[in-house]
Each structure stands twice: as C-alpha cells, then as structure tokens.
Write a protein that holds these residues in place. Sequence first.
Motif, PDB file in Angstrom:
ATOM      1  N   ASP A 172      25.257  46.489   6.174  1.00  0.00           N
ATOM      2  CA  ASP A 172      25.447  47.815   5.065  1.00  0.00           C
ATOM      3  C   ASP A 172      26.498  47.831   4.748  1.00  0.00           C
ATOM      4  O   ASP A 172      27.266  48.481   4.056  1.00  0.00           O
ATOM      5  CB  ASP A 172      24.642  48.866   5.147  1.00  0.00           C
ATOM      6  CG  ASP A 172      24.980  49.710   6.802  1.00  0.00           C
ATOM      7  OD1 ASP A 172      25.831  48.251   7.656  1.00  0.00           O
ATOM      8  OD2 ASP A 172      24.950  50.647   7.660  1.00  0.00           O
ATOM      9  N   MET A 173      27.390  47.299   6.147  1.00  0.00           N
ATOM     10  CA  MET A 173      29.141  47.760   5.549  1.00  0.00           C
ATOM     11  C   MET A 173      29.959  46.566   4.221  1.00  0.00           C
ATOM     12  O   MET A 173      30.903  47.364   4.170  1.00  0.00           O
ATOM     13  CB  MET A 173      29.958  47.228   6.625  1.00  0.00           C
ATOM     14  CG  MET A 173      29.674  48.146   7.694  1.00  0.00           C
ATOM     15  SD  MET A 173      30.665  47.659   9.342  1.00  0.00           S
ATOM     16  CE  MET A 173      30.015  46.119   9.931  1.00  0.00           C
ATOM     17  N   VAL A 205      29.753  45.881   1.172  1.00  0.00           N
ATOM     18  CA  VAL A 205      30.230  45.975  -0.597  1.00  0.00           C
ATOM     19  C   VAL A 205      29.616  44.941  -1.641  1.00  0.00           C
ATOM     20  O   VAL A 205      28.787  44.928  -2.840  1.00  0.00           O
ATOM     21  CB  VAL A 205      31.123  47.092  -1.269  1.00  0.00           C
ATOM     22  CG1 VAL A 205      31.267  47.669  -2.698  1.00  0.00           C
ATOM     23  CG2 VAL A 205      31.396  47.700  -0.074  1.00  0.00           C
ATOM     24  N   GLN A 257      33.002  48.465   2.404  1.00  0.00           N
ATOM     25  CA  GLN A 257      33.429  49.907   2.904  1.00  0.00           C
ATOM     26  C   GLN A 257      34.307  50.497   3.363  1.00  0.00           C
ATOM     27  O   GLN A 257      34.961  50.022   4.458  1.00  0.00           O
ATOM     28  CB  GLN A 257      32.435  50.779   3.159  1.00  0.00           C
ATOM     29  CG  GLN A 257      30.802  50.722   2.973  1.00  0.00           C
ATOM     30  CD  GLN A 257      29.854  51.468   3.573  1.00  0.00           C
ATOM     31  OE1 GLN A 257      30.056  52.049   4.040  1.00  0.00           O
ATOM     32  NE2 GLN A 257      28.622  51.305   3.009  1.00  0.00           N
ATOM     33  N   ARG A 258      35.350  51.451   2.487  1.00  0.00           N
ATOM     34  CA  ARG A 258      36.631  51.870   3.312  1.00  0.00           C
ATOM     35  C   ARG A 258      36.538  52.758   5.318  1.00  0.00           C
ATOM     36  O   ARG A 258      36.977  52.773   5.476  1.00  0.00           O
ATOM     37  CB  ARG A 258      36.932  53.417   2.222  1.00  0.00           C
ATOM     38  CG  ARG A 258      38.441  53.475   2.878  1.00  0.00           C
ATOM     39  CD  ARG A 258      39.449  54.415   1.796  1.00  0.00           C
ATOM     40  NE  ARG A 258      38.187  55.639   1.587  1.00  0.00           N
ATOM     41  CZ  ARG A 258      37.586  56.212   0.427  1.00  0.00           C
ATOM     42  NH1 ARG A 258      38.051  54.950  -0.498  1.00  0.00           N
ATOM     43  NH2 ARG A 258      36.762  57.162  -0.412  1.00  0.00           N
ATOM     44  N   ASP A 259      35.228  53.223   5.048  1.00  0.00           N
ATOM     45  CA  ASP A 259      35.354  54.169   5.959  1.00  0.00           C
ATOM     46  C   ASP A 259      34.951  53.269   7.290  1.00  0.00           C
ATOM     47  O   ASP A 259      34.977  53.796   8.481  1.00  0.00           O
ATOM     48  CB  ASP A 259      33.905  55.164   6.317  1.00  0.00           C
ATOM     49  CG  ASP A 259      34.410  56.228   5.323  1.00  0.00           C
ATOM     50  OD1 ASP A 259      36.325  56.560   4.647  1.00  0.00           O
ATOM     51  OD2 ASP A 259      34.267  56.834   3.877  1.00  0.00           O
ATOM     52  N   ARG A 260      34.616  51.832   7.137  1.00  0.00           N
ATOM     53  CA  ARG A 260      33.824  51.223   7.810  1.00  0.00           C
ATOM     54  C   ARG A 260      34.681  49.921   8.159  1.00  0.00           C
ATOM     55  O   ARG A 260      34.262  49.225   8.803  1.00  0.00           O
ATOM     56  CB  ARG A 260      32.176  50.721   7.399  1.00  0.00           C
ATOM     57  CG  ARG A 260      31.393  51.944   6.717  1.00  0.00           C
ATOM     58  CD  ARG A 260      30.660  52.700   8.130  1.00  0.00           C
ATOM     59  NE  ARG A 260      30.571  51.560   9.205  1.00  0.00           N
ATOM     60  CZ  ARG A 260      29.022  50.905   9.598  1.00  0.00           C
ATOM     61  NH1 ARG A 260      28.027  51.440   8.912  1.00  0.00           N
ATOM     62  NH2 ARG A 260      28.528  50.639  10.563  1.00  0.00           N
ATOM     63  N   VAL A 282      39.574  46.566   0.761  1.00  0.00           N
ATOM     64  CA  VAL A 282      38.626  47.730   1.061  1.00  0.00           C
ATOM     65  C   VAL A 282      39.308  49.276  -0.417  1.00  0.00           C
ATOM     66  O   VAL A 282      40.787  48.705  -1.227  1.00  0.00           O
ATOM     67  CB  VAL A 282      38.692  49.118   2.053  1.00  0.00           C
ATOM     68  CG1 VAL A 282      38.633  48.251   2.959  1.00  0.00           C
ATOM     69  CG2 VAL A 282      40.966  48.731   2.438  1.00  0.00           C
TER      70      VAL A 282
END
Length: 298
Positions: free
Chosen positions: A26-27, A29, A43-46, A97
């Motif tokens: 799920d990380m 995109v 994902q930016r936060d991951r 990202v």
Amino acid sequence: MSVLHSAPRYAPFAGARETLSAALGDMLVAAKEEHGEIVLTVQRDRIEDALRLLRDTQDYQQLMEMAGVDFPDRAERFEVVYMLLSLTRNHRIMVKVSTDEANPVPTVTTLWPNAGWLEREIYDMYGVLFAGNTDLRRILTDYGFEGHPFRKDFPLTGYQELRYSEEEKRVVYEPVKLAQDFRQFDFMSPWEGADYILPGDEKAAQAPAPPPVAEPKTTEKPSQTGAGEKANAEAAKHVATPPDGKDGGAAPAAPAPTESRPDKKPRKAKSADTTGSTETAKKPAAKRVRKPKTEGEA
C-alpha cells in the motif's frame, strides 16, 4: 565449462516491476517501466519506510543520486527522485514522491548519510523541505540569497543584486548595475545595415563624406584595357618562337628516362677508416724481447 567474470551478474528486468510492487504494497502509488528503467511512485509520508524495504529486502544497497523536478501547473508541483543501485543484481530503479512548498518530505539521512548533501541541494535549488534533516542549509547559492533558482517561475533578471561588502562585513542587497553599454538586442545583422551606429563607428559617422568623382574612369576602348590587334600579335609572336631561339627549329627532346641510363662507375677513392671513432681500439700486443745468450749458455 563455466566462465568466471569479475563483473556482477546482470538480472533481467522481467518480473522486477511486479516483484517490487508486491513488496511495497500500500506504500506504492504507481509503477511503470519506461526508457529501460523502472519508476516507482510512493506516498510522501512513507518514503523512508519504502526505501528501507528496498535496501534491506530487495538488495538496492546504494543511493546514487537525488534530484528535484518542478511542474508549476500541478497542485503538488515538486517531485523528489531517488536513484537506487543494486550491486548484487546490477539494477537501477527510480523512486519518486510529490510535494509542494509547505509539506516537507521525510529525510532519508537515517538510511544513507550522503543524502544530507543531496537534500540540501534540492532545498537550495527548489525550496523543498526535508523533515528530520538537522543541517538543512543552502549549499550552492550565496549567503542571504533569496529565492530558489531552479523553480520554473524564478525571475531570470531582476532589479536587486547581492554581494559581500568588505566595508560592512556582510552580504548586502543593492540595485543592479549593468556594466554593458548596449542592452537592446534586435538580432539584426550589421552586414544588412543597422538603423543605429555600431560600436567603433562613431568616428566614421562624424567624418565628412568624400567628394564625388567628376568623371568616372571607364574602360570601354581597347586602348584603355591593353587589348586589340597589336596586343594579340605581340602575344602570338612569343608563342610561335621555338624554345631554342631559332626560327623553324624543333623543340629539344625530352630527357631519357632514368631506367635507361648506364650505371655509374664505383668510386676509386677509399673511405677513411672510422673504426677508431665508433669502436674501442684494441691495444697492440706487447712484443716479447729475447734475452741475449751468455757465454755459459750453449
């Protein structure tokens, strides 16, 4: 027979994108393969977790480079690109990202120490913030520089410039002073004729024009050009004269070819002996001196 080679074995790309996509879960995109490279958008936060997983479980050990990209029309206008290298499989992948001016990207200095310099460069050129970087300072521009040069909306020219003032011992801003005398470039070729005085032609423009020629010189008559029957007869006379200078004589024959000439006789003189100058001369053997016989000797 197996062949040993010092270079790492190259693993094909077949199935690599599917394997990495399944590992990220799920990380991830988006994932695509173009121009012979695998591009993964996470994902930016991951991003820190994703790069840690690629380093520890997928054998992408080295962070080779980081780069920034600016898309002014997007809501998240900036992209941070990570180039990873797998030494064991000789693979390179790109991880991306997206972010903007306000949302920081988690730092990856916890994974690769060299990321500190690369993140500082992206911050300096694009203004992207990296959360967790303890030394996020400018690295390429001067002290007190305002703005980020690689943004697509950064002005190419301005009215303020900064310099280090030796008197004030700091960086100061002041109006731009253009040292060039001519700043209006019309791209007109000077050979086609410009509507202004070119640099260096000031004296020529101030000099008086030369007086007009009263009677222009022409060469309409044969006597003015040297042509005519007299000149033609004189030229034919030189052509008709034989090379030996005698009227009616034949031209001398060409010399015989070199192959038919007789060989030269060898020289009678002998060349000087140069052994002494090229080789070490041998010492003459000592002569044996016979002792005279005495009366008691038979």
